[in-house]
Design an enzyme around this catalytic site. Structure first.
Site, PDB file in Angstrom:
ATOM      1  N   LYS A  35     -17.924   4.054  -6.406  1.00 51.75           N
ATOM      2  CA  LYS A  35     -17.308   5.200  -5.726  1.00 51.75           C
ATOM      3  C   LYS A  35     -18.326   6.335  -5.551  1.00 51.75           C
ATOM      4  O   LYS A  35     -18.472   6.909  -4.467  1.00 51.75           O
ATOM      5  CB  LYS A  35     -16.120   5.688  -6.563  1.00 51.75           C
ATOM      6  CG  LYS A  35     -15.267   6.703  -5.869  1.00 51.75           C
ATOM      7  CD  LYS A  35     -14.239   7.305  -6.794  1.00 51.75           C
ATOM      8  CE  LYS A  35     -13.033   6.419  -6.991  1.00 51.75           C
ATOM      9  NZ  LYS A  35     -12.067   7.006  -7.948  1.00 51.75           N
ATOM     10  N   LEU A 250      14.719  15.731   2.129  1.00 49.14           N
ATOM     11  CA  LEU A 250      16.082  15.255   2.379  1.00 49.14           C
ATOM     12  C   LEU A 250      16.054  14.131   3.417  1.00 49.14           C
ATOM     13  O   LEU A 250      17.021  13.928   4.135  1.00 49.14           O
ATOM     14  CB  LEU A 250      16.963  16.409   2.867  1.00 49.14           C
ATOM     15  CG  LEU A 250      17.485  17.367   1.794  1.00 49.14           C
ATOM     16  CD1 LEU A 250      18.318  18.473   2.416  1.00 49.14           C
ATOM     17  CD2 LEU A 250      18.295  16.646   0.714  1.00 49.14           C
ATOM     18  N   GLY A 253      15.594   7.056   3.351  1.00 50.08           N
ATOM     19  CA  GLY A 253      14.665   6.020   3.798  1.00 50.08           C
ATOM     20  C   GLY A 253      14.574   4.853   2.844  1.00 50.08           C
ATOM     21  O   GLY A 253      15.566   4.467   2.207  1.00 50.08           O
ATOM     22  N   CYS A 260       2.680   9.117  -8.046  1.00 49.72           N
ATOM     23  CA  CYS A 260       3.160  10.203  -8.919  1.00 49.72           C
ATOM     24  C   CYS A 260       4.650  10.171  -9.206  1.00 49.72           C
ATOM     25  O   CYS A 260       5.049  10.121 -10.369  1.00 49.72           O
ATOM     26  CB  CYS A 260       2.795  11.534  -8.297  1.00 49.72           C
ATOM     27  SG  CYS A 260       1.042  11.652  -7.993  1.00 49.72           S
ATOM     28  N   LYS A 320       3.621   6.438   2.256  1.00 45.64           N
ATOM     29  CA  LYS A 320       4.047   7.444   3.236  1.00 45.64           C
ATOM     30  C   LYS A 320       2.941   7.543   4.287  1.00 45.64           C
ATOM     31  O   LYS A 320       1.840   7.005   4.081  1.00 45.64           O
ATOM     32  CB  LYS A 320       4.310   8.793   2.576  1.00 45.64           C
ATOM     33  CG  LYS A 320       3.093   9.428   1.939  1.00 45.64           C
ATOM     34  CD  LYS A 320       3.450  10.827   1.487  1.00 45.64           C
ATOM     35  CE  LYS A 320       2.255  11.530   0.921  1.00 45.64           C
ATOM     36  NZ  LYS A 320       2.548  12.887   0.508  1.00 45.64           N
TER      37      LYS A 320
HETATM   38  C1  UGA Z   1       4.080  14.159  -5.017  1.00 44.60           C
HETATM   39  C2  UGA Z   1       4.539  15.619  -4.991  1.00 44.60           C
HETATM   40  O1  UGA Z   1       5.224  15.883  -3.761  1.00 44.60           O
HETATM   41  C3  UGA Z   1       3.341  16.574  -5.134  1.00 44.60           C
HETATM   42  O2  UGA Z   1       3.805  17.920  -5.211  1.00 44.60           O
HETATM   43  C4  UGA Z   1       2.594  16.217  -6.419  1.00 44.60           C
HETATM   44  O3  UGA Z   1       1.434  17.016  -6.584  1.00 44.60           O
HETATM   45  C5  UGA Z   1       2.166  14.770  -6.365  1.00 44.60           C
HETATM   46  O4  UGA Z   1       3.333  13.923  -6.210  1.00 44.60           O
HETATM   47  C6  UGA Z   1       1.486  14.441  -7.674  1.00 44.60           C
HETATM   48  O5  UGA Z   1       2.137  14.515  -8.725  1.00 44.60           O
HETATM   49  O6  UGA Z   1       0.264  14.248  -7.667  1.00 44.60           O
HETATM   50  P1  UGA Z   1       2.927  12.527  -3.237  1.00 44.60           P
HETATM   51  O7  UGA Z   1       3.022  11.470  -4.275  1.00 44.60           O
HETATM   52  O8  UGA Z   1       1.642  12.684  -2.505  1.00 44.60           O
HETATM   53  O9  UGA Z   1       3.258  13.970  -3.868  1.00 44.60           O
HETATM   54  O10 UGA Z   1       4.054  12.223  -2.160  1.00 44.60           O
HETATM   55  P2  UGA Z   1       5.392  12.925  -1.626  1.00 44.60           P
HETATM   56  O11 UGA Z   1       5.118  13.627  -0.381  1.00 44.60           O
HETATM   57  O12 UGA Z   1       6.053  13.665  -2.716  1.00 44.60           O
HETATM   58  O13 UGA Z   1       6.260  11.626  -1.287  1.00 44.60           O
HETATM   59  C7  UGA Z   1       6.656  10.741  -2.324  1.00 44.60           C
HETATM   60  C8  UGA Z   1       7.538   9.636  -1.795  1.00 44.60           C
HETATM   61  O14 UGA Z   1       8.801  10.145  -1.420  1.00 44.60           O
HETATM   62  C9  UGA Z   1       6.992   8.919  -0.557  1.00 44.60           C
HETATM   63  O15 UGA Z   1       7.179   7.530  -0.720  1.00 44.60           O
HETATM   64  C10 UGA Z   1       7.829   9.463   0.577  1.00 44.60           C
HETATM   65  O16 UGA Z   1       7.960   8.572   1.648  1.00 44.60           O
HETATM   66  C11 UGA Z   1       9.160   9.677  -0.127  1.00 44.60           C
HETATM   67  N1  UGA Z   1      10.000  10.709   0.524  1.00 44.60           N
HETATM   68  C12 UGA Z   1       9.586  11.999   0.591  1.00 44.60           C
HETATM   69  C13 UGA Z   1      11.232  10.348   1.044  1.00 44.60           C
HETATM   70  O17 UGA Z   1      11.647   9.155   0.978  1.00 44.60           O
HETATM   71  N2  UGA Z   1      12.024  11.310   1.619  1.00 44.60           N
HETATM   72  C14 UGA Z   1      11.630  12.603   1.698  1.00 44.60           C
HETATM   73  O18 UGA Z   1      12.410  13.426   2.228  1.00 44.60           O
HETATM   74  C15 UGA Z   1      10.383  12.959   1.174  1.00 44.60           C
END
Ligand code: UGA
Length: 429
Positions: A35, A250, A253, A260, A320
């Site tokens: 890396k 909200l 899906g 995380c 995502k």
């Molecule tokens: C998440 C948190 O949102 C961050 O604030 C945090 O810093 C991070 O974890 C971490 O702990 O490092 P992340 O894992 O990048 O971030 O992704 P998210 O955007 O939270 O999405 C998580 C999952 O939820 C994805 O699979 C997404 O598709 C799903 N999701 C999100 C939904 O199904 N519906 C929604 O409305 C939002």
């Protein structure tokens, strides 16, 4: 300031590059030689929008370096960021082995006062563990402070999240260390909460657990919507206008995945258990998320009947859009379930194919959405990539064997698809 970042994964690389962009002198370190070598040659080990540009720019400005020599990095720096992974162990608790190794290394290298900033997500109380390990391994009595500073970056938008955070949390009992951290983040003009380390560490877990619960909540609402003839997208929109609820997270899906939310939710359930507390709400959110993957699979069966002998085209593998990360992606469990029912699976993702290949090999990898479509009995959309919204659906209609579309991210236009003669299934619509 002179800063050493230990761990050059998503969090460490984004944090290091953004701190360099703010004008600090940063060395990003990692034990992974491949890396670091890639980064030294200007190659990005991850896909994260906007990151490549700031890494390149700051390498040119000579204020961002990459190295495997963690000890040298520690010696030369005033601030040390710990950004290593804390994956789930076999019981669901956070595995702290990397954090412990790093703390010992810092201890062996410490040569003057330093502030050690922990960004890795660790169980409450871990700051003390890090302090003890540094002290035990130090060759002499050097003063240092360990501060908790959880990260809230989202993959796919991590660079903009870094520069426009909703809040900065600093967990420290030392005024001097807190003041240095506050000064570091002052240019970002975000609300700063200085608190005790335990509350800071808990804030991170509670935030991710809340987000996971919010998504599981809307996914259960979606299932009820289908039964009663409501549209979950409309319901979520209506709910989101309420400031106490808010419109984000909200989207019903295929469920939540990533590096995380799944691991932190399980770790918090475990942490509660260890302290004789019962976090049944979060346990429920985890269970609902697992059920959601079965639910998506049942939607495919609803449209195409028995899966044995069928060919299912999968659109999207990352957990995502805008990331190549496939860790705990719902696509893994859903594809495994479809295959277990005897179907053949073709897949396409704009950027996550290489990472997915390390997890699943016995699927057919395709170069684009149309190749996936050819000969498929159904298309299952698992990631809401922008590219998918703009596909040539009349062409898809011609290529597909049977015109079934399962939109597990509610990212397509059901009316338009139905008009073209597709059988359409969304989530909660
Ligand atoms: C998440 C948190 O949102 C961050 O604030 C945090 O810093 C991070 O974890 C971490 O702990 O490092 P992340 O894992 O990048 O971030 O992704 P998210 O955007 O939270 O999405 C998580 C999952 O939820 C994805 O699979 C997404 O598709 C799903 N999701 C999100 C939904 O199904 N519906 C929604 O409305 C939002």
């Amino acid at each position: 300031m002179k800063i050493c970042v230990i761990g050059t994964g998503y969090v460490g690389l984004v944090t290091g590059a953004c701190l360099a962009q703010m004008g600090h002198q940063v060395v990003c370190t990692d034990v992974d030689e491949e890396k670091i070598s890639k980064l030294c040659h200007g190659l990005m080990p991850i896909y994260e929008p906007g990151l490549d540009e700031i890494v390149t720019k700051n390498r040119k400005r000579m204020n961002l370096e990459f190295s495997t020599n963690i000890e040298a990095g520690v010696k030369a720096s005033e601030l040390i960021f710990i950004c290593v992974g804390t994956p789930s162990d076999e019981n669901g608790a956070a595995d702290l082995s990397s954090v412990k190794k790093v703390a010992k290394k810092i201890g062996r290298a410490i040569n003057s006062y330093k502030i050690i900033v922990n960004k890795s997500t660790v169980p409450v109380g871990s700051i003390r563990l890090v302090s003890d390990l540094i002290r035990e391994n130090a060759s002499d009595f050097y003063n240092f402070d360990v501060v908790s500073n959880p990260e809230f970056l989202r993959e796919g938008t991590a660079v903009s999240d870094f520069f426009k955070p909703d809040r900065i949390i600093i967990g420290s009992t030392n005024e001097k260390a807190s003041a240095v951290m506050e000064e570091l983040y002052r240019p970002l003009k975000a609300p700063v909460l200085i608190t005790d380390p335990e509350s800071s560490e808990m804030t991170k877990y509670a935030s991710n657990a809340f987000l996971a619960t919010k998504i599981s909540f809307i996914n259960e609402i979606a299932r009820i919507c289908e039964k009663i003839g409501a549209d979950v997208k409309e319901v979520a929109k209506g709910m989101g206008y309420d400031k106490r609820i808010g419109p984000e997270f909200l989207e019903a899906g295929a469920g939540w995945g990533g590096s995380c939310l799944p691991k932190d939710s399980k770790a918090l359930v475990k942490m509660a258990e260890e302290h004789n507390c019962n976090f049944s709400l979060l346990e429920g959110a985890v269970r609902i998320n697992e059920e959601q993957q079965k639910y998506v699979t049942s939607k495919v069966e609803k449209l195409v009947g028995e899966l044995r002998g069928k060919r299912i085209g999968i659109m999207g593998l990352s957990f995502k859009p805008n990331t190549d990360d496939v860790r705990d992606s719902p696509a893994i469990a859903i594809i495994e379930k479809i295959k277990a029912k005897g179907a053949k699976v073709k897949v396409y993702d704009p950027v996550a194919e290489e990472n997915f290949k390390k997890i699943l090999t016995d699927v057919e990898y395709c170069d684009d959405a149309y190749q996936v479509t050819e000969g498929s009995n159904a298309l299952l959309f698992l990631t809401a990539w922008e590219e998918f919204k703009n596909l040539d659906f009349p062409k898809i209609k011609e290529l597909i064997e049977f015109p079934a579309i399962i939109d597990a991210r509610n990212c397509l236009d059901p009316g338009a698809l139905k008009e073209m003669g597709f059988l359409y299934e969304g989530i909660g619509r």
